[in-house]
Scaffold this motif. Sequence first.
Motif, PDB file in Angstrom:
ATOM      1  N   MET A   1      37.761  36.869  30.604  1.00  0.00           N
ATOM      2  CA  MET A   1      36.972  36.759  31.828  1.00  0.00           C
ATOM      3  C   MET A   1      35.489  36.870  31.497  1.00  0.00           C
ATOM      4  O   MET A   1      35.098  37.706  30.698  1.00  0.00           O
ATOM      5  N   SER A   2      34.673  36.027  32.128  1.00  0.00           N
ATOM      6  CA  SER A   2      33.234  36.081  31.933  1.00  0.00           C
ATOM      7  C   SER A   2      32.620  36.878  33.079  1.00  0.00           C
ATOM      8  O   SER A   2      32.611  36.429  34.229  1.00  0.00           O
ATOM      9  N   ILE A   3      32.100  38.066  32.763  1.00  0.00           N
ATOM     10  CA  ILE A   3      31.583  38.974  33.781  1.00  0.00           C
ATOM     11  C   ILE A   3      30.269  39.586  33.305  1.00  0.00           C
ATOM     12  O   ILE A   3      30.164  40.054  32.172  1.00  0.00           O
ATOM     13  N   ILE A 110      28.012  42.505  40.266  1.00  0.00           N
ATOM     14  CA  ILE A 110      28.906  41.929  39.268  1.00  0.00           C
ATOM     15  C   ILE A 110      28.918  40.420  39.449  1.00  0.00           C
ATOM     16  O   ILE A 110      29.145  39.925  40.552  1.00  0.00           O
ATOM     17  N   GLU A 111      28.684  39.687  38.385  1.00  0.00           N
ATOM     18  CA  GLU A 111      28.682  38.223  38.419  1.00  0.00           C
ATOM     19  C   GLU A 111      29.983  37.704  37.818  1.00  0.00           C
ATOM     20  O   GLU A 111      30.307  37.992  36.669  1.00  0.00           O
ATOM     21  N   LEU A 112      30.708  36.926  38.635  1.00  0.00           N
ATOM     22  CA  LEU A 112      31.989  36.361  38.198  1.00  0.00           C
ATOM     23  C   LEU A 112      31.870  34.846  38.066  1.00  0.00           C
ATOM     24  O   LEU A 112      31.142  34.197  38.807  1.00  0.00           O
ATOM     25  N   PHE A 113      32.655  34.302  37.139  1.00  0.00           N
ATOM     26  CA  PHE A 113      32.696  32.854  36.949  1.00  0.00           C
ATOM     27  C   PHE A 113      34.111  32.291  37.019  1.00  0.00           C
ATOM     28  O   PHE A 113      34.281  31.083  36.950  1.00  0.00           O
ATOM     29  N   ASP A 114      35.135  33.135  37.141  1.00  0.00           N
ATOM     30  CA  ASP A 114      36.500  32.595  37.113  1.00  0.00           C
ATOM     31  C   ASP A 114      37.360  33.207  38.206  1.00  0.00           C
ATOM     32  O   ASP A 114      37.145  34.340  38.647  1.00  0.00           O
ATOM     33  N   SER A 115      38.334  32.441  38.652  1.00  0.00           N
ATOM     34  CA  SER A 115      39.178  32.816  39.783  1.00  0.00           C
ATOM     35  C   SER A 115      40.142  33.936  39.446  1.00  0.00           C
ATOM     36  O   SER A 115      40.560  34.687  40.328  1.00  0.00           O
ATOM     37  N   PHE A 116      40.531  34.065  38.166  1.00  0.00           N
ATOM     38  CA  PHE A 116      41.466  35.123  37.777  1.00  0.00           C
ATOM     39  C   PHE A 116      40.882  36.492  38.101  1.00  0.00           C
ATOM     40  O   PHE A 116      41.560  37.367  38.639  1.00  0.00           O
ATOM     41  N   ALA A 117      39.605  36.689  37.767  1.00  0.00           N
ATOM     42  CA  ALA A 117      38.946  37.959  38.064  1.00  0.00           C
ATOM     43  C   ALA A 117      38.823  38.161  39.573  1.00  0.00           C
ATOM     44  O   ALA A 117      39.058  39.255  40.093  1.00  0.00           O
ATOM     45  N   LEU A 118      38.471  37.095  40.294  1.00  0.00           N
ATOM     46  CA  LEU A 118      38.269  37.205  41.734  1.00  0.00           C
ATOM     47  C   LEU A 118      39.554  37.613  42.454  1.00  0.00           C
ATOM     48  O   LEU A 118      39.530  38.431  43.377  1.00  0.00           O
ATOM     49  N   LYS A 120      41.832  39.527  41.543  1.00  0.00           N
ATOM     50  CA  LYS A 120      42.098  40.950  41.381  1.00  0.00           C
ATOM     51  C   LYS A 120      41.421  41.785  42.458  1.00  0.00           C
ATOM     52  O   LYS A 120      41.792  42.935  42.689  1.00  0.00           O
ATOM     53  N   LEU A 121      40.427  41.210  43.125  1.00  0.00           N
ATOM     54  CA  LEU A 121      39.674  41.941  44.145  1.00  0.00           C
ATOM     55  C   LEU A 121      40.175  41.677  45.554  1.00  0.00           C
ATOM     56  O   LEU A 121      39.580  42.145  46.523  1.00  0.00           O
ATOM     57  N   SER A 122      41.271  40.946  45.694  1.00  0.00           N
ATOM     58  CA  SER A 122      41.773  40.582  47.022  1.00  0.00           C
ATOM     59  C   SER A 122      41.969  41.769  47.961  1.00  0.00           C
ATOM     60  O   SER A 122      41.668  41.667  49.155  1.00  0.00           O
ATOM     61  N   PRO A 123      42.442  42.940  47.483  1.00  0.00           N
ATOM     62  CA  PRO A 123      42.605  44.068  48.410  1.00  0.00           C
ATOM     63  C   PRO A 123      41.297  44.607  48.969  1.00  0.00           C
ATOM     64  O   PRO A 123      41.307  45.398  49.920  1.00  0.00           O
ATOM     65  N   TYR A 124      40.181  44.189  48.410  1.00  0.00           N
ATOM     66  CA  TYR A 124      38.897  44.766  48.775  1.00  0.00           C
ATOM     67  C   TYR A 124      38.024  43.850  49.627  1.00  0.00           C
ATOM     68  O   TYR A 124      36.853  44.151  49.856  1.00  0.00           O
ATOM     69  N   LEU A 198      35.532  52.890  41.333  1.00  0.00           N
ATOM     70  CA  LEU A 198      36.131  52.907  39.996  1.00  0.00           C
ATOM     71  C   LEU A 198      37.336  51.978  39.915  1.00  0.00           C
ATOM     72  O   LEU A 198      37.553  51.330  38.881  1.00  0.00           O
ATOM     73  N   ASP A 199      38.109  51.893  40.984  1.00  0.00           N
ATOM     74  CA  ASP A 199      39.265  51.003  40.967  1.00  0.00           C
ATOM     75  C   ASP A 199      38.820  49.546  40.839  1.00  0.00           C
ATOM     76  O   ASP A 199      39.439  48.762  40.097  1.00  0.00           O
ATOM     77  N   ILE A 200      37.769  49.168  41.538  1.00  0.00           N
ATOM     78  CA  ILE A 200      37.249  47.799  41.423  1.00  0.00           C
ATOM     79  C   ILE A 200      36.797  47.516  39.993  1.00  0.00           C
ATOM     80  O   ILE A 200      37.129  46.475  39.411  1.00  0.00           O
ATOM     81  N   LEU A 201      36.055  48.438  39.407  1.00  0.00           N
ATOM     82  CA  LEU A 201      35.577  48.235  38.039  1.00  0.00           C
ATOM     83  C   LEU A 201      36.736  48.161  37.055  1.00  0.00           C
ATOM     84  O   LEU A 201      36.724  47.339  36.125  1.00  0.00           O
ATOM     85  N   ARG A 202      37.737  48.988  37.244  1.00  0.00           N
ATOM     86  CA  ARG A 202      38.898  48.956  36.347  1.00  0.00           C
ATOM     87  C   ARG A 202      39.655  47.641  36.468  1.00  0.00           C
ATOM     88  O   ARG A 202      40.121  47.090  35.472  1.00  0.00           O
ATOM     89  N   ARG A 203      39.799  47.146  37.692  1.00  0.00           N
ATOM     90  CA  ARG A 203      40.497  45.870  37.888  1.00  0.00           C
ATOM     91  C   ARG A 203      39.813  44.734  37.110  1.00  0.00           C
ATOM     92  O   ARG A 203      40.472  43.799  36.657  1.00  0.00           O
ATOM     93  N   LEU A 204      38.499  44.851  36.987  1.00  0.00           N
ATOM     94  CA  LEU A 204      37.728  43.809  36.299  1.00  0.00           C
ATOM     95  C   LEU A 204      37.531  44.111  34.817  1.00  0.00           C
ATOM     96  O   LEU A 204      36.993  43.276  34.091  1.00  0.00           O
ATOM     97  N   GLY A 205      37.949  45.298  34.379  1.00  0.00           N
ATOM     98  CA  GLY A 205      37.755  45.668  32.995  1.00  0.00           C
ATOM     99  C   GLY A 205      36.296  45.854  32.639  1.00  0.00           C
ATOM    100  O   GLY A 205      35.880  45.637  31.505  1.00  0.00           O
ATOM    101  N   VAL A 206      35.505  46.317  33.630  1.00  0.00           N
ATOM    102  CA  VAL A 206      34.069  46.494  33.430  1.00  0.00           C
ATOM    103  C   VAL A 206      33.794  47.830  32.762  1.00  0.00           C
ATOM    104  O   VAL A 206      34.342  48.859  33.170  1.00  0.00           O
ATOM    105  N   SER A 207      32.948  47.833  31.763  1.00  0.00           N
ATOM    106  CA  SER A 207      32.583  49.081  31.112  1.00  0.00           C
ATOM    107  C   SER A 207      31.860  49.982  32.094  1.00  0.00           C
ATOM    108  O   SER A 207      31.088  49.515  32.941  1.00  0.00           O
ATOM    109  N   GLY A 208      32.101  51.264  32.003  1.00  0.00           N
ATOM    110  CA  GLY A 208      31.523  52.214  32.955  1.00  0.00           C
ATOM    111  C   GLY A 208      32.530  52.682  33.971  1.00  0.00           C
ATOM    112  O   GLY A 208      32.280  53.610  34.727  1.00  0.00           O
TER     113      GLY A 208
END
Length: 211
Positions: A1-3, A110-118, A120-124, A198-208
Amino acid sequence: MSINHRSFSEQLHCPRIPVKEIALKEWDVVIQAMEAGQQVILVRKGGLIEETKDFRLEDTSFYLFPTFEHQKRELLKSAYGPALEHSLAQALESQRHVTIRSLAHVTDDIELFDSFALKKLSPYHIFRDEYAEQRLNWQKNKPLHILIIRGYRLQSPVAIPVIPQYAGCKSWIRMESMIADNDCIPILDDQEFHRKRLDILRRLGVSGAEN
């Protein structure tokens, strides 16, 4: 994923108005969801008449200016039909004035470029997945911004007149006057907001996300 990811403070430095007179235009039904604690992200890609045609974060704290155009039932998850009907009932009045009820503080951009990452955020968010992906694919060379926001409710909502400078498909407006003598109250308590962030960041695999 490109994030790409930028983080800011997790809450307003001072929970008292005023903040700057800047406001972000957002669908009223989305603002309703934020005010109910159901949505802690904003999904943005830029307005049609903005010079750069892409979204830029003008400030980390801003008012939310409700808009009523373009809201359609088929773009939203079915559970938000009643909220949409309530919003549409105010559309005529919104041509003369709108009520500023809340403000947002951005904790993460957070900047997203692909639908796979997006997906993951459907519950939000309240959008159907198909519409969220349409937003991603519009001007595909530019990123979709996911803003994690801490929402605050104005203790006393403020009605402001709609003037020509506020019109058009643009993201940001500068309000003609400051909102003063008002307090703002967090919509979610510290613990609940921190958990969702934190749950959003974890879903995206974002550091921090471990912080």
